[in-house]
Design an enzyme around this catalytic site. Structure first.
Site, PDB file in Angstrom:
ATOM      1  N   ASP A 162       0.863  -1.173   0.000  1.00  0.00           N
ATOM      2  CA  ASP A 162       0.000   0.000   0.000  1.00  0.00           C
ATOM      3  C   ASP A 162       0.906   1.232   0.000  1.00  0.00           C
ATOM      4  O   ASP A 162       1.847   1.302   0.787  1.00  0.00           O
ATOM      5  CB  ASP A 162      -0.863  -0.025   1.276  1.00  0.00           C
ATOM      6  CG  ASP A 162      -2.252   0.516   1.072  1.00  0.00           C
ATOM      7  OD1 ASP A 162      -2.365   1.626   0.541  1.00  0.00           O
ATOM      8  OD2 ASP A 162      -3.222  -0.165   1.462  1.00  0.00           O
ATOM      9  N   HIS A 206     -11.316  -2.826   3.548  1.00  0.00           N
ATOM     10  CA  HIS A 206     -11.192  -2.537   4.981  1.00  0.00           C
ATOM     11  C   HIS A 206     -11.949  -1.281   5.405  1.00  0.00           C
ATOM     12  O   HIS A 206     -11.885  -0.905   6.571  1.00  0.00           O
ATOM     13  CB  HIS A 206      -9.706  -2.401   5.340  1.00  0.00           C
ATOM     14  CG  HIS A 206      -9.060  -1.266   4.613  1.00  0.00           C
ATOM     15  ND1 HIS A 206      -8.815  -1.304   3.250  1.00  0.00           N
ATOM     16  CD2 HIS A 206      -8.655  -0.052   5.017  1.00  0.00           C
ATOM     17  CE1 HIS A 206      -8.281  -0.154   2.875  1.00  0.00           C
ATOM     18  NE2 HIS A 206      -8.160   0.612   3.926  1.00  0.00           N
ATOM     19  N   ASP A 207     -12.630  -0.634   4.469  1.00  0.00           N
ATOM     20  CA  ASP A 207     -13.367   0.587   4.785  1.00  0.00           C
ATOM     21  C   ASP A 207     -14.882   0.421   4.680  1.00  0.00           C
ATOM     22  O   ASP A 207     -15.620   1.291   5.136  1.00  0.00           O
ATOM     23  CB  ASP A 207     -12.973   1.714   3.809  1.00  0.00           C
ATOM     24  CG  ASP A 207     -11.534   2.154   3.960  1.00  0.00           C
ATOM     25  OD1 ASP A 207     -11.003   2.081   5.081  1.00  0.00           O
ATOM     26  OD2 ASP A 207     -10.926   2.562   2.941  1.00  0.00           O
ATOM     27  N   ASP A 214      -3.267   4.723  -2.159  1.00  0.00           N
ATOM     28  CA  ASP A 214      -4.308   5.282  -1.306  1.00  0.00           C
ATOM     29  C   ASP A 214      -4.804   6.632  -1.851  1.00  0.00           C
ATOM     30  O   ASP A 214      -4.002   7.504  -2.206  1.00  0.00           O
ATOM     31  CB  ASP A 214      -3.706   5.473   0.092  1.00  0.00           C
ATOM     32  CG  ASP A 214      -4.732   5.788   1.141  1.00  0.00           C
ATOM     33  OD1 ASP A 214      -5.554   4.908   1.428  1.00  0.00           O
ATOM     34  OD2 ASP A 214      -4.713   6.918   1.671  1.00  0.00           O
ATOM     35  N   GLU A 216      -6.746   3.699  -5.615  1.00  0.00           N
ATOM     36  CA  GLU A 216      -7.982   3.813  -4.841  1.00  0.00           C
ATOM     37  C   GLU A 216      -8.631   5.138  -5.241  1.00  0.00           C
ATOM     38  O   GLU A 216      -8.110   6.209  -4.929  1.00  0.00           O
ATOM     39  CB  GLU A 216      -7.723   3.806  -3.335  1.00  0.00           C
ATOM     40  CG  GLU A 216      -9.039   3.767  -2.563  1.00  0.00           C
ATOM     41  CD  GLU A 216      -8.997   4.410  -1.188  1.00  0.00           C
ATOM     42  OE1 GLU A 216      -9.881   4.113  -0.386  1.00  0.00           O
ATOM     43  OE2 GLU A 216      -8.101   5.233  -0.921  1.00  0.00           O
TER      44      GLU A 216
HETATM   45  C1  NOJ Z   1      -8.299   5.295   2.349  1.00  0.00           C
HETATM   46  C2  NOJ Z   1      -7.997   4.101   3.191  1.00  0.00           C
HETATM   47  O1  NOJ Z   1      -8.521   2.959   2.585  1.00  0.00           O
HETATM   48  C3  NOJ Z   1      -8.586   4.374   4.558  1.00  0.00           C
HETATM   49  O2  NOJ Z   1      -8.532   3.237   5.384  1.00  0.00           O
HETATM   50  C4  NOJ Z   1      -7.838   5.526   5.171  1.00  0.00           C
HETATM   51  O3  NOJ Z   1      -8.443   5.879   6.395  1.00  0.00           O
HETATM   52  C5  NOJ Z   1      -7.839   6.733   4.241  1.00  0.00           C
HETATM   53  N1  NOJ Z   1      -7.598   6.406   2.869  1.00  0.00           N
HETATM   54  C6  NOJ Z   1      -6.777   7.702   4.652  1.00  0.00           C
HETATM   55  O4  NOJ Z   1      -5.524   7.192   4.302  1.00  0.00           O
END
Ligand code: NOJ
Length: 538
Positions: A104, A332-333, A206, A270
């Site tokens: 990542d 994971h979000d 990210d 992402e």
């Molecule tokens: C996206 C990530 O997937 C998330 O987990 C994170 O909190 C934010 N970006 C900030 O890096």
């Protein structure tokens, strides 16, 4: 006779990525937090599951304000996870099994404890001052503009010592880097080079669409559709704080670097944007950007057959001729798929994910069908929930430890796990499912095995079949390999006319472990059943 795919396509087209949240995968040292050695011990599982690549959420030194998405050293490993040697060992072990390792990369912001930021905030004259985004108060006082952090509250944090505000799109512990500064850009490109030289096979990047902000940092427009229950972030549209044209040149530079290495290194962005905007991150044939701008549509979309048919058709048609699609059910979000659509439909979702045209990413634990995990209030860890409680932002429920077996703490740790396990871990774990014919894990393993032997699935064209009601059906074809996928998104039986070429065909796989019902040119689907059908051998 079906031909096996020629291995000349890059692995990231045909391969399946498996996302690991390292804190929660496997703990080798009893501190209740997963680590690199723990992951290494589970590589046999991943290889036998049939995935091709592993993406690790951040493992870099970090104060863990956002569990590693606040990086204090881009080229190290946090002691919680192990050492750089452990990472080298893991890379070698992954490669020895014929798999790939993706890290990542967090370009938008560092930790406020990163030495760069410590220097930057030390004085207005520090050479690194401009590495971050500092501004004076607005003319009448107060924050420089109306931008709102993704975690709520203003995106600006006041620095008393130097009398300016700094920008943070996420936590105040995550100051945004200034990518318009050529030194920042060069230093961050060096980070990529560092890991590419060490043999990593690519990066998930990210919030890639965030890294460049509009010149002059104008206010964001007010969101006319804002309503009660949304997070504060959504009070404004992120028009000026994200997705600026200059990001594309940077993404293209990153791609040129990746392409200068042997072995088809992959860049995955992402990017949460609508399809037309998302497509721009493929770049152009002459100046390609990321190979996989993450396609999150299956995460946010209502689960209906007509809706999915439209979504998939539109997305597939929008892919540029030199591009390749990708699909994601969870991460994971976002809430887990089995939580969103229920366990019966999560089986359909698995078949969908692994039979659409494009590269799939599987989120750890989804192959066990883990559903909603309740987090008692005194165990909440996620800063998103702690800052804006009770409106559904908590990401802890999707980050719980991987349940491996029926031993204490599901074999994840011999210490105290950092988050609770899924309540049903005694029965919902890898050991319990691995040889069970009707288990979710068995379904995933069979789907992954079919992808490997059918170029129609890994490489073929995608064509929507006429369908009605709760049924979604489509064909995949590559040369003489042709398959029909029929999915019942409802809880009632469905009858479907098979296309002429599939009449009398063979059911390769049913999501249910029941006898398929094929009758002449009519297929009868059980409730919540998905089928993969091959034509009758010529
Ligand atoms: C996206 C990530 O997937 C998330 O987990 C994170 O909190 C934010 N970006 C900030 O890096």
């Amino acid at each position: 006779m079906t031909e096996i795919a020629e291995p000349h396509e890059p692995w990231w087209m045909t391969g399946v990525i498996y996302q690991i949240y390292p804190r929660s995968f496997s703990d080798s040292n009893a501190d209740g937090i997963g680590d690199l050695r723990g992951i290494e011990q589970r590589l046999g599982y991943l290889e036998s599951l049939g995935v091709d690549a592993i993406w690790l959420s951040p493992i870099f030194p970090s104060p863990m304000a956002d569990f590693g998405y606040d990086v204090a050293d881009y080229t190290g490993v946090d002691p919680l996870f192990g050492t750089l040697d452990d990472l080298d060992t893991l890379i070698a072990a992954v490669h020895a099994r014929g798999m790939k390792l993706i890290l990542d990369y967090v370009p938008n912001h560092s930790s406020s404890q990163h030495p760069w930021f410590l220097e930057s905030r030390s004085s207005r004259n520090n050479p690194k001052r401009d590495w971050y985004i500092w501004r004076d108060p607005a003319p009448g006082g107060g924050v420089p503009n109306n931008w709102i952090s993704d975690f709520g509250g203003s995106s600006w944090e006041w620095d008393e010592a130097t009398g300016q505000y700094y920008l943070h799109a996420f936590l105040k512990e995550q100051p945004d880097l200034n990518w318009r500064n050529p030194e920042v850009r060069a230093a961050m490109i060096e980070v990529l080079r560092f890991w590419l030289d060490r043999g990593v096979d690519g990066f998930r990047m990210d919030v890639l669409w965030h890294i460049i902000k509009a010149q002059g940092l104008p206010d964001n427009p007010i969101n006319p559709d804002y309503h009660y229950g949304m997070g504060q972030r959504d009070e404004v549209l992120q028009t000026n704080s994200t997705d600026q044209p200059e990001v594309h040149e940077i993404a293209a530079e990153m791609r040129r670097l990746a392409d200068s290495y042997a072995g088809d290194r992959v860049l995955i962005g992402e990017i949460y944007l609508p399809t037309p905007k998302l497509m721009e991150y493929y770049g152009t044939a002459e100046a390609p950007e990321v190979q996989q701008p993450f396609n999150f549509q299956l995460i946010g979309f209502p689960w209906t057959a007509p809706g999915l048919a439209k979504l998939i058709s539109e997305y597939d048609a929008a892919i540029p001729p030199f591009g390749w699609p990708n699909w994601v059910l969870g991460n994971h979000d976002r809430p887990r798929i089995a939580d969103r659509v229920g366990e019966a439909q999560a089986r359909i979702a698995a078949m969908l994910l692994l039979t659409l045209r494009g590269a799939p990413t599987v989120y750890y634990g989804d192959e066990l069908g883990i559903g909603r995990v309740e987090i008692p209030p005194d165990r909440v860890q996620d800063p998103a929930e702690l800052r804006q409680p009770g409106i559904g932002l908590n990401r802890d429920p999707v980050r719980t430890p991987m349940p491996w077996d029926g031993t204490p703490n599901a074999g994840f740790t011999s210490g105290e796990p950092w988050l609770p396990l899924n309540a049903d871990w005694k029965t919902r774990n890898v050991a319990a499912q691995i040889d069970a014919p009707g288990s979710m894990l068995t379904l995933y393993r069979r789907l992954l095995a079919l992808r490997r032997t059918h170029p129609a699935l890994s490489l073929g064209d995608w064509r929507l079949s006429p369908c009605e009601g709760d049924v979604l059906a489509y064909e995949r074809q590559h040369a003489d390999d042709r398959l029909l996928i029929v999915l019942n998104l409802g809880a009632r039986p469905q009858r479907v006319a098979a296309p002429a070429w599939a009449v009398g065909g063979t059911v390769m796989l049913s999501t249910l472990d029941s006898a398929p019902m094929l009758n002449g040119d009519t297929l009868t689907l059980h409730p919540n059943e998905g089928l993969i059908i091959a034509p009758k051998a010529a």
